[in-house]
Motif scaffolding. Sequence first.
Motif, PDB file in Angstrom:
ATOM      1  N   GLU A 147       0.131   9.397   0.107  1.00 25.46           N
ATOM      2  CA  GLU A 147      -0.828  10.232   0.838  1.00 25.46           C
ATOM      3  C   GLU A 147      -2.168  10.284   0.109  1.00 25.46           C
ATOM      4  N   ASN A 148      -2.119  10.407  -1.202  1.00 20.54           N
ATOM      5  CA  ASN A 148      -3.338  10.496  -2.000  1.00 20.54           C
ATOM      6  C   ASN A 148      -4.193   9.236  -1.835  1.00 20.54           C
ATOM      7  N   LEU A 149      -3.547   8.079  -1.881  1.00 20.58           N
ATOM      8  CA  LEU A 149      -4.256   6.819  -1.684  1.00 20.58           C
ATOM      9  C   LEU A 149      -4.954   6.795  -0.334  1.00 20.58           C
ATOM     10  N   LEU A 150      -4.238   7.186   0.712  1.00 22.64           N
ATOM     11  CA  LEU A 150      -4.775   7.127   2.067  1.00 22.64           C
ATOM     12  C   LEU A 150      -5.899   8.143   2.268  1.00 22.64           C
ATOM     13  N   GLU A 151      -5.782   9.307   1.620  1.00 26.56           N
ATOM     14  CA  GLU A 151      -6.833  10.323   1.729  1.00 26.56           C
ATOM     15  C   GLU A 151      -8.134   9.851   1.094  1.00 26.56           C
ATOM     16  N   VAL A 152      -8.028   9.218  -0.072  1.00 26.31           N
ATOM     17  CA  VAL A 152      -9.237   8.715  -0.728  1.00 26.31           C
ATOM     18  C   VAL A 152      -9.826   7.549   0.059  1.00 26.31           C
ATOM     19  N   LEU A 153      -8.962   6.677   0.579  1.00 23.07           N
ATOM     20  CA  LEU A 153      -9.425   5.520   1.342  1.00 23.07           C
ATOM     21  C   LEU A 153     -10.246   5.944   2.548  1.00 23.07           C
ATOM     22  N   THR A 154      -9.848   7.035   3.196  1.00 27.87           N
ATOM     23  CA  THR A 154     -10.531   7.476   4.411  1.00 27.87           C
ATOM     24  C   THR A 154     -11.662   8.458   4.135  1.00 27.87           C
ATOM     25  N   ASN A 155     -11.924   8.742   2.859  1.00 27.54           N
ATOM     26  CA  ASN A 155     -13.041   9.606   2.495  1.00 27.54           C
ATOM     27  C   ASN A 155     -14.299   8.739   2.370  1.00 27.54           C
ATOM     28  N   LYS A 156     -15.273   8.950   3.245  1.00 29.46           N
ATOM     29  CA  LYS A 156     -16.429   8.046   3.319  1.00 29.46           C
ATOM     30  C   LYS A 156     -17.307   8.091   2.078  1.00 29.46           C
ATOM     31  N   SER A 157     -17.266   9.185   1.325  1.00 29.70           N
ATOM     32  CA  SER A 157     -18.100   9.258   0.121  1.00 29.70           C
ATOM     33  C   SER A 157     -17.367   8.744  -1.111  1.00 29.70           C
ATOM     34  N   ALA A 158     -16.050   8.957  -1.177  1.00 31.09           N
ATOM     35  CA  ALA A 158     -15.294   8.556  -2.368  1.00 31.09           C
ATOM     36  C   ALA A 158     -14.657   7.184  -2.228  1.00 31.09           C
ATOM     37  N   GLY A 159     -14.255   6.819  -1.011  1.00 34.83           N
ATOM     38  CA  GLY A 159     -13.503   5.590  -0.810  1.00 34.83           C
ATOM     39  C   GLY A 159     -14.344   4.351  -0.602  1.00 34.83           C
TER      40      GLY A 159
ATOM     41  N   ALA B 126      -4.947   4.064   8.529  1.00 34.70           N
ATOM     42  CA  ALA B 126      -4.609   4.892   7.372  1.00 34.70           C
ATOM     43  C   ALA B 126      -4.221   6.298   7.812  1.00 34.70           C
ATOM     44  N   ARG B 127      -4.930   6.838   8.789  1.00 37.33           N
ATOM     45  CA  ARG B 127      -4.616   8.197   9.259  1.00 37.33           C
ATOM     46  C   ARG B 127      -3.277   8.242   9.979  1.00 37.33           C
ATOM     47  N   ARG B 128      -2.939   7.186  10.719  1.00 41.33           N
ATOM     48  CA  ARG B 128      -1.625   7.138  11.380  1.00 41.33           C
ATOM     49  C   ARG B 128      -0.506   7.124  10.330  1.00 41.33           C
ATOM     50  N   LEU B 129      -0.689   6.292   9.315  1.00 40.72           N
ATOM     51  CA  LEU B 129       0.329   6.186   8.270  1.00 40.72           C
ATOM     52  C   LEU B 129       0.430   7.498   7.484  1.00 40.72           C
ATOM     53  N   HIS B 130      -0.698   8.102   7.196  1.00 40.13           N
ATOM     54  CA  HIS B 130      -0.702   9.378   6.479  1.00 40.13           C
ATOM     55  C   HIS B 130       0.054  10.441   7.274  1.00 40.13           C
ATOM     56  N   ALA B 131      -0.179  10.499   8.579  1.00 41.44           N
ATOM     57  CA  ALA B 131       0.492  11.494   9.424  1.00 41.44           C
ATOM     58  C   ALA B 131       2.001  11.281   9.413  1.00 41.44           C
ATOM     59  N   THR B 132       2.419  10.021   9.419  1.00 38.38           N
ATOM     60  CA  THR B 132       3.853   9.723   9.389  1.00 38.38           C
ATOM     61  C   THR B 132       4.474  10.175   8.074  1.00 38.38           C
ATOM     62  N   ILE B 133       3.822   9.838   6.958  1.00 37.78           N
ATOM     63  CA  ILE B 133       4.340  10.225   5.640  1.00 37.78           C
ATOM     64  C   ILE B 133       4.339  11.745   5.502  1.00 37.78           C
ATOM     65  N   ASP B 134       3.271  12.381   5.944  1.00 36.24           N
ATOM     66  CA  ASP B 134       3.167  13.832   5.834  1.00 36.24           C
ATOM     67  C   ASP B 134       4.276  14.527   6.627  1.00 36.24           C
ATOM     68  N   GLY B 135       4.617  13.964   7.775  1.00 36.32           N
ATOM     69  CA  GLY B 135       5.684  14.542   8.577  1.00 36.32           C
ATOM     70  C   GLY B 135       7.055  14.377   7.951  1.00 36.32           C
TER      71      GLY B 135
END
Length: 383
Positions: free
Chosen positions: A178-190, A275-284
């Motif tokens: 999840e952490n990887l995907l969150e940073v990847l989708t952050n437009k300023s950090a990723g 990335a957001r689809r995969l994050h939602a699946t893992i989070d669930g």
Amino acid sequence: MQQNEFAIWQEFDPHAKAWQTLNNDRSRNIARKLGIGDPSTARECLDCHADAIAPEMRGDRFQISDGVGCESCHGGSELWLNSHADSSVSHNDNLKNGMYPTDQPIARARLCLSCHMGTADRMITHRIMGAGHPRLSFELDTFTWLNPHYKIGEAWTKRKGEWNGVRDWAVGQGVAAENLLEVLTNKSAGWNGIFPELVLFDCHACHQSMSDRTWGPRQGTGLGPGVVRLNDSNILMFRHVLAPIDKAAAARILEQTRGLHRATTQSRDATFAAARRLHATIDGLLPTVAAFDYGPDSLDTILSSIEADADRGEYRDYAAAEQVAMAAQSVVVAFENDGKVDSEKAAQLRSRLDTLYATIKNEDSWSRQKFRAALAALRAAAP
């Protein structure tokens, strides 16, 4: 409480020397290359090498030179410092007074990964790596026990519940993914200009000998040769986490991971969406993973799943092989703790685990063939 935790931390825990590390020649050389001045005062370094809280939040006895101290992980202690050693005060009362819940695996994973992997607000960037910072690697169960300053016993269990190392390994993989995907989708950090933040990608997809002709396909990516790949080692391991719980979910993670890899070759928008689809699946799935009892019956299923991916050539990347070795260690320890092996068998498993670790000792010269053989030998010795 043993009330000797501080002494153990100060003597044996590398976190206690985290700030001092910033004063050595290697750290000064990294800082010079980055142009950030004195590393012992630079924000980029203090974010993870010290308890770098705002000056107005520091108490009278605060010292930045303490490095990563008690409050770095356990939270500001003004309201619980005295009560946490009082047997009449419950652990939940201390949590209400600001103690961080490090006994809870999801919370502990997020805390540890904020430095050992980096987050959007304190990134360990490719630029910092390029200046000479070591490559980051982390696995929750393994790193929890590298330098413990406490013991798990009857009193600890009474206050905080049963300990399960395989569960912590499982949760850690999900939170890291999840952490990887969150940073990847952050437009300023990723992202860095026209490039994504390259620290999110697999180092060895690029950093290898130009004369190397050993490329081979990985079914988990669906990518061809010469393509920069995301470091998906934690996502890959999360599929094995799910093996004893939900095989259909594991298959869904595989398909969505392949979709994410494909999206990185298409566009930023496609990458973000995948990335957001995969994050939602893992989070669930993460609450189910955290609540699952990884008992003796689940261990063989996990090892079988890991070995099946080896047969399919999934561990071509060093980062994945490294995570497999740490996962195998958690399982071997669980075999011993659950009483599934006698002392002779435990010694054999430990020996083969050491052999597996030896194959990944050097990331620049590791052999996939030797790793695969060592993993098969370990699997053959498992009960």
